[in-house]
Design a protein around this motif. Sequence first.
Motif, PDB file in Angstrom:
ATOM      1  N   PHE A  97       0.882  -1.187  -0.372  1.00 13.40           N
ATOM      2  CA  PHE A  97      -0.045  -0.186   0.325  1.00 13.40           C
ATOM      3  C   PHE A  97       0.945   1.804   0.199  1.00 13.40           C
ATOM      4  O   PHE A  97       0.484   2.129  -0.576  1.00 13.40           O
ATOM      5  N   PRO A  98       2.182   1.215   0.523  1.00 10.53           N
ATOM      6  CA  PRO A  98       2.719   2.616   0.756  1.00 10.53           C
ATOM      7  C   PRO A  98       3.407   2.861  -0.262  1.00 10.53           C
ATOM      8  O   PRO A  98       3.575   4.186  -1.219  1.00 10.53           O
ATOM      9  N   LEU A  99       3.913   1.579  -1.227  1.00 13.83           N
ATOM     10  CA  LEU A  99       4.317   1.997  -2.243  1.00 13.83           C
ATOM     11  C   LEU A  99       3.462   2.887  -3.755  1.00 13.83           C
ATOM     12  O   LEU A  99       4.191   2.733  -4.803  1.00 13.83           O
ATOM     13  N   LEU A 100       1.821   1.772  -3.758  1.00 12.85           N
ATOM     14  CA  LEU A 100       0.818   2.577  -4.377  1.00 12.85           C
ATOM     15  C   LEU A 100       0.972   4.137  -4.097  1.00 12.85           C
ATOM     16  O   LEU A 100       0.142   4.522  -4.943  1.00 12.85           O
ATOM     17  N   VAL A 101       0.869   3.976  -2.972  1.00 15.55           N
ATOM     18  CA  VAL A 101      -0.009   5.794  -2.368  1.00 15.55           C
ATOM     19  C   VAL A 101       1.058   6.910  -3.136  1.00 15.55           C
ATOM     20  O   VAL A 101       0.798   7.900  -3.438  1.00 15.55           O
ATOM     21  N   ARG A 102       2.129   6.520  -2.750  1.00 15.24           N
ATOM     22  CA  ARG A 102       3.068   7.445  -2.893  1.00 15.24           C
ATOM     23  C   ARG A 102       2.990   8.231  -4.767  1.00 15.24           C
ATOM     24  O   ARG A 102       3.884   9.155  -4.652  1.00 15.24           O
ATOM     25  N   PRO A 103       3.517   6.821  -5.530  1.00 16.37           N
ATOM     26  CA  PRO A 103       3.569   8.279  -6.501  1.00 16.37           C
ATOM     27  C   PRO A 103       2.076   8.847  -7.089  1.00 16.37           C
ATOM     28  O   PRO A 103       1.928   9.243  -8.328  1.00 16.37           O
ATOM     29  N   ILE A 104       0.786   8.261  -7.024  1.00 15.26           N
ATOM     30  CA  ILE A 104      -0.765   8.960  -6.809  1.00 15.26           C
ATOM     31  C   ILE A 104      -0.464   9.921  -6.207  1.00 15.26           C
ATOM     32  O   ILE A 104      -1.170  10.697  -6.765  1.00 15.26           O
ATOM     33  N   ARG A 105       0.011  10.112  -4.463  1.00 15.87           N
ATOM     34  CA  ARG A 105       0.031  11.393  -4.271  1.00 15.87           C
ATOM     35  C   ARG A 105       0.574  12.980  -4.718  1.00 15.87           C
ATOM     36  O   ARG A 105       0.861  13.872  -5.553  1.00 15.87           O
ATOM     37  N   LEU A 106       2.591  12.395  -5.688  1.00 14.07           N
ATOM     38  CA  LEU A 106       2.824  12.655  -6.626  1.00 14.07           C
ATOM     39  C   LEU A 106       2.475  13.887  -7.742  1.00 14.07           C
ATOM     40  O   LEU A 106       2.469  14.315  -8.393  1.00 14.07           O
ATOM     41  N   ALA A 107       1.374  12.791  -7.851  1.00 19.92           N
ATOM     42  CA  ALA A 107       0.971  11.838  -9.337  1.00 19.92           C
ATOM     43  C   ALA A 107      -0.191  14.030  -9.275  1.00 19.92           C
ATOM     44  O   ALA A 107      -0.395  14.122 -10.287  1.00 19.92           O
ATOM     45  N   LEU A 108      -1.015  13.288  -7.858  1.00 20.98           N
ATOM     46  CA  LEU A 108      -1.659  14.395  -7.660  1.00 20.98           C
ATOM     47  C   LEU A 108      -1.593  16.215  -7.479  1.00 20.98           C
ATOM     48  O   LEU A 108      -2.259  17.426  -8.390  1.00 20.98           O
ATOM     49  N   GLU A 109      -0.206  15.680  -6.558  1.00 18.21           N
ATOM     50  CA  GLU A 109       0.265  17.395  -6.747  1.00 18.21           C
ATOM     51  C   GLU A 109       0.761  17.830  -7.638  1.00 18.21           C
ATOM     52  O   GLU A 109       0.945  19.470  -7.988  1.00 18.21           O
TER      53      GLU A 109
END
Length: 231
Positions: A105-117
């Motif tokens: 889960f952490p490795l999933l959230v990190r790129p998604i968060r960066l993409a949204l930012e």
Amino acid sequence: MFDLSPAEWTAIALSLRIAIVATVWVLPFGIAVGWVLARTQFWGKTLLDGIVYLPLVLPPVVTGYLLLISFGRKGPIGAFLAEYLGIVLSFRWTGAALSCGVMGFPLLVRPIRLALEAIDRRFEDAAATLGAGRFMVFLTITLPLALPGIIAGAVLCFARALGEFGATITFVSNIPGETQTISAAIYTLLQVPNGDAAAGRLVIIAIVIALAALIASEWFARRAGLRFQGE
């Protein structure tokens, strides 16, 4: 060298099945949490951020133990699922998918968060001024722009789930045909005489699959970077 036995094929197929199911299960939650971390400010955000990434720094056995006491038959969540929904996760392949999803889960959230930012909010504002509601803006503007990051995160989650061992074996044990993934099969083969050759075959296969997933993730990450830079 690559004359795989039926047991080895079973471990490979089960690993792929568990990794795919784990990624699909956690993907909606990853998108939601990534959006919350990227777009909102609230008291306790730092704590949520720490909880999301906690599986990266905790010993996997600790994570598996927490899952066991929570989702086991006698755990508060596991007992409810078993009694009212007939769902049993401990010592089942579905439990392995849960543990793999938690670890990835952490490795999933990190790129998604960066993409949204990284998304230019002016695109969303323009859609809103044209009458699109918040959900439609998210569905038609935000998600497509964040898609490279979502795909990269999903691939990383898949790769992590494929190689998971500690939390999985603690939560669902090492049952051939049910919870014995590639990692668990390698561990078992190293404990028996003349098991080195079979373990070596599985190691090579695991490396090939994981490397392919990481290369795909890097490619999608580069695509995302070029897209956000307008190149």
